[in-house]
Design a protein around this motif. Sequence first.
Motif, PDB file in Angstrom:
ATOM      1  N   THR A  33      57.711  -0.379  67.016  1.00 58.53           N
ATOM      2  CA  THR A  33      58.374   0.372  65.947  1.00 58.53           C
ATOM      3  C   THR A  33      58.184   1.875  66.156  1.00 58.53           C
ATOM      4  OG1 THR A  33      57.998  -1.442  64.398  1.00 58.53           O
ATOM      5  CG2 THR A  33      58.481   0.693  63.440  1.00 58.53           C
ATOM      6  N   LEU A  34      56.967   2.266  66.497  1.00 58.82           N
ATOM      7  CA  LEU A  34      56.680   3.681  66.747  1.00 58.82           C
ATOM      8  C   LEU A  34      57.467   4.206  67.948  1.00 58.82           C
ATOM      9  CD1 LEU A  34      52.834   3.621  66.118  1.00 58.82           C
ATOM     10  CD2 LEU A  34      54.515   4.915  64.777  1.00 58.82           C
ATOM     11  N   LYS A  35      57.554   3.416  69.009  1.00 58.22           N
ATOM     12  CA  LYS A  35      58.321   3.830  70.190  1.00 58.22           C
ATOM     13  C   LYS A  35      59.791   4.041  69.836  1.00 58.22           C
ATOM     14  CE  LYS A  35      55.483   1.766  73.826  1.00 58.22           C
ATOM     15  NZ  LYS A  35      55.444   0.724  74.884  1.00 58.22           N
ATOM     16  N   LYS A  93      59.229  20.106  62.864  1.00 57.64           N
ATOM     17  CA  LYS A  93      58.872  18.880  62.137  1.00 57.64           C
ATOM     18  C   LYS A  93      59.028  17.650  63.028  1.00 57.64           C
ATOM     19  CE  LYS A  93      59.976  16.187  58.050  1.00 57.64           C
ATOM     20  NZ  LYS A  93      60.881  15.984  56.930  1.00 57.64           N
ATOM     21  N   GLU A  94      60.150  17.560  63.719  1.00 56.68           N
ATOM     22  CA  GLU A  94      60.376  16.408  64.602  1.00 56.68           C
ATOM     23  C   GLU A  94      59.320  16.348  65.704  1.00 56.68           C
ATOM     24  OE1 GLU A  94      62.283  13.950  64.070  1.00 56.68           O
ATOM     25  OE2 GLU A  94      63.989  14.656  62.915  1.00 56.68           O
ATOM     26  N   SER A  95      58.981  17.500  66.287  1.00 55.38           N
ATOM     27  CA  SER A  95      57.975  17.544  67.355  1.00 55.38           C
ATOM     28  C   SER A  95      56.607  17.103  66.848  1.00 55.38           C
ATOM     29  CB  SER A  95      57.874  18.952  67.934  1.00 55.38           C
ATOM     30  OG  SER A  95      59.075  19.301  68.555  1.00 55.38           O
ATOM     31  N   GLN A  96      56.242  17.569  65.653  1.00 54.64           N
ATOM     32  CA  GLN A  96      54.960  17.176  65.068  1.00 54.64           C
ATOM     33  C   GLN A  96      54.928  15.671  64.802  1.00 54.64           C
ATOM     34  OE1 GLN A  96      54.882  19.806  61.691  1.00 54.64           O
ATOM     35  NE2 GLN A  96      53.803  21.412  62.807  1.00 54.64           N
ATOM     36  N   GLN A  97      56.024  15.126  64.315  1.00 50.43           N
ATOM     37  CA  GLN A  97      56.087  13.688  64.048  1.00 50.43           C
ATOM     38  C   GLN A  97      55.990  12.882  65.343  1.00 50.43           C
ATOM     39  OE1 GLN A  97      55.344  13.663  60.562  1.00 50.43           O
ATOM     40  NE2 GLN A  97      56.310  11.722  60.982  1.00 50.43           N
ATOM     41  N   VAL A  98      56.659  13.358  66.393  1.00 48.88           N
ATOM     42  CA  VAL A  98      56.587  12.671  67.685  1.00 48.88           C
ATOM     43  C   VAL A  98      55.143  12.622  68.171  1.00 48.88           C
ATOM     44  CG1 VAL A  98      57.183  12.873  70.141  1.00 48.88           C
ATOM     45  CG2 VAL A  98      58.969  13.065  68.412  1.00 48.88           C
ATOM     46  N   GLU A  99      54.451  13.749  68.084  1.00 45.87           N
ATOM     47  CA  GLU A  99      53.056  13.782  68.524  1.00 45.87           C
ATOM     48  C   GLU A  99      52.179  12.864  67.684  1.00 45.87           C
ATOM     49  OE1 GLU A  99      51.892  14.975  71.393  1.00 45.87           O
ATOM     50  OE2 GLU A  99      54.023  15.351  71.689  1.00 45.87           O
ATOM     51  N   SER A 100      52.410  12.834  66.379  1.00 38.26           N
ATOM     52  CA  SER A 100      51.660  11.947  65.497  1.00 38.26           C
ATOM     53  C   SER A 100      51.912  10.485  65.861  1.00 38.26           C
ATOM     54  CB  SER A 100      52.048  12.202  64.035  1.00 38.26           C
ATOM     55  OG  SER A 100      51.485  11.222  63.196  1.00 38.26           O
ATOM     56  N   GLU A 101      53.174  10.145  66.075  1.00 40.88           N
ATOM     57  CA  GLU A 101      53.523   8.757  66.397  1.00 40.88           C
ATOM     58  C   GLU A 101      52.997   8.354  67.772  1.00 40.88           C
ATOM     59  OE1 GLU A 101      57.667   9.220  65.566  1.00 40.88           O
ATOM     60  OE2 GLU A 101      57.390   8.753  63.441  1.00 40.88           O
ATOM     61  N   ARG A 102      52.992   9.275  68.718  1.00 42.25           N
ATOM     62  CA  ARG A 102      52.402   8.975  70.038  1.00 42.25           C
ATOM     63  C   ARG A 102      50.909   8.707  69.907  1.00 42.25           C
ATOM     64  NH1 ARG A 102      55.627  13.486  73.445  1.00 42.25           N
ATOM     65  NH2 ARG A 102      57.445  12.203  73.925  1.00 42.25           N
ATOM     66  N   ALA A 103      50.225   9.505  69.094  1.00 49.47           N
ATOM     67  CA  ALA A 103      48.791   9.309  68.876  1.00 49.47           C
ATOM     68  C   ALA A 103      48.534   7.952  68.219  1.00 49.47           C
ATOM     69  CB  ALA A 103      48.221  10.435  68.018  1.00 49.47           C
ATOM     70  N   GLN A 104      49.364   7.592  67.251  1.00 51.55           N
ATOM     71  CA  GLN A 104      49.220   6.283  66.604  1.00 51.55           C
ATOM     72  C   GLN A 104      49.417   5.151  67.616  1.00 51.55           C
ATOM     73  OE1 GLN A 104      51.500   5.866  62.867  1.00 51.55           O
ATOM     74  NE2 GLN A 104      51.658   8.104  62.906  1.00 51.55           N
ATOM     75  N   THR A 107      46.359   4.834  69.820  1.00 50.31           N
ATOM     76  CA  THR A 107      45.249   4.205  69.094  1.00 50.31           C
ATOM     77  C   THR A 107      45.481   2.700  68.967  1.00 50.31           C
ATOM     78  OG1 THR A 107      44.803   6.228  67.869  1.00 50.31           O
ATOM     79  CG2 THR A 107      43.999   4.177  66.896  1.00 50.31           C
ATOM     80  N   LEU A 108      46.692   2.318  68.619  1.00 50.23           N
ATOM     81  CA  LEU A 108      47.001   0.892  68.483  1.00 50.23           C
ATOM     82  C   LEU A 108      46.924   0.175  69.828  1.00 50.23           C
ATOM     83  CD1 LEU A 108      49.932   1.123  65.930  1.00 50.23           C
ATOM     84  CD2 LEU A 108      47.652   0.182  65.513  1.00 50.23           C
ATOM     85  N   GLY A 109      47.322   0.849  70.896  1.00 51.59           N
ATOM     86  CA  GLY A 109      47.206   0.264  72.231  1.00 51.59           C
ATOM     87  C   GLY A 109      45.749   0.006  72.592  1.00 51.59           C
ATOM     88  N   LEU A 110      44.899   0.956  72.279  1.00 50.44           N
ATOM     89  CA  LEU A 110      43.462   0.797  72.510  1.00 50.44           C
ATOM     90  C   LEU A 110      42.917  -0.378  71.700  1.00 50.44           C
ATOM     91  CD1 LEU A 110      40.970   2.072  73.896  1.00 50.44           C
ATOM     92  CD2 LEU A 110      40.683   3.451  71.844  1.00 50.44           C
ATOM     93  N   LEU A 111      43.362  -0.471  70.466  1.00 52.25           N
ATOM     94  CA  LEU A 111      42.948  -1.578  69.600  1.00 52.25           C
ATOM     95  C   LEU A 111      43.355  -2.925  70.195  1.00 52.25           C
ATOM     96  CD1 LEU A 111      41.926  -2.608  66.732  1.00 52.25           C
ATOM     97  CD2 LEU A 111      44.339  -2.492  66.096  1.00 52.25           C
ATOM     98  N   THR A 112      44.616  -3.050  70.605  1.00 54.57           N
ATOM     99  CA  THR A 112      45.097  -4.345  71.119  1.00 54.57           C
ATOM    100  C   THR A 112      44.388  -4.750  72.403  1.00 54.57           C
ATOM    101  OG1 THR A 112      46.936  -3.327  72.311  1.00 54.57           O
ATOM    102  CG2 THR A 112      47.374  -4.124  70.078  1.00 54.57           C
ATOM    103  N   ARG A 113      44.011  -3.768  73.209  1.00 54.01           N
ATOM    104  CA  ARG A 113      43.329  -4.085  74.472  1.00 54.01           C
ATOM    105  C   ARG A 113      41.873  -4.467  74.280  1.00 54.01           C
ATOM    106  NH1 ARG A 113      46.166   0.483  75.788  1.00 54.01           N
ATOM    107  NH2 ARG A 113      44.299   1.794  75.813  1.00 54.01           N
TER     108      ARG A 113
END
Length: 133
Positions: A33-35, A93-104, A107-113
């Motif tokens: 969803t984030l991607k 705003k869009e750039s900040q949101q992209v960076e936030s979503e990439r960070a999320q 983090t979720l990738g680290l969690l799943t692994r």
Amino acid sequence: MAHTVQLERMFDEITFTKPGHEIAAKALIKIETLKAKIAEREARITKLCEQHRLGAADLFALAQEQSEADYRRPAYVAPIRDVPAGVATALTKESQQVESERAQARTLGLLTRNIEPGRAHELSFAELEYLDF
């Protein structure tokens, strides 16, 4: 007199137990969803840049201008073409949101692994809500 309910704090003290494999499955869905959101935002950024003929140097200068506080701003700042304030704000705003979503997503990738699939884990209400359980 009407009573106001503050729902955002109502379930703070409750924790939920979920197996690791369910958490990982939900996290993988959230990553996708984030991607998709990132791709949409990048398409909007590209469209705005094309409409206003903004290049990489313009975006870099705009980002520098938006991120630096006045006291930290260098004596010389590269000139930015006249970009309407609404466009500059939208790009920022869009750039900040992209960076936030990439960070999320990271983090979720680290969690799943790293989550133990067979073990039960406690989630807060906010975590449960974030993962769409």
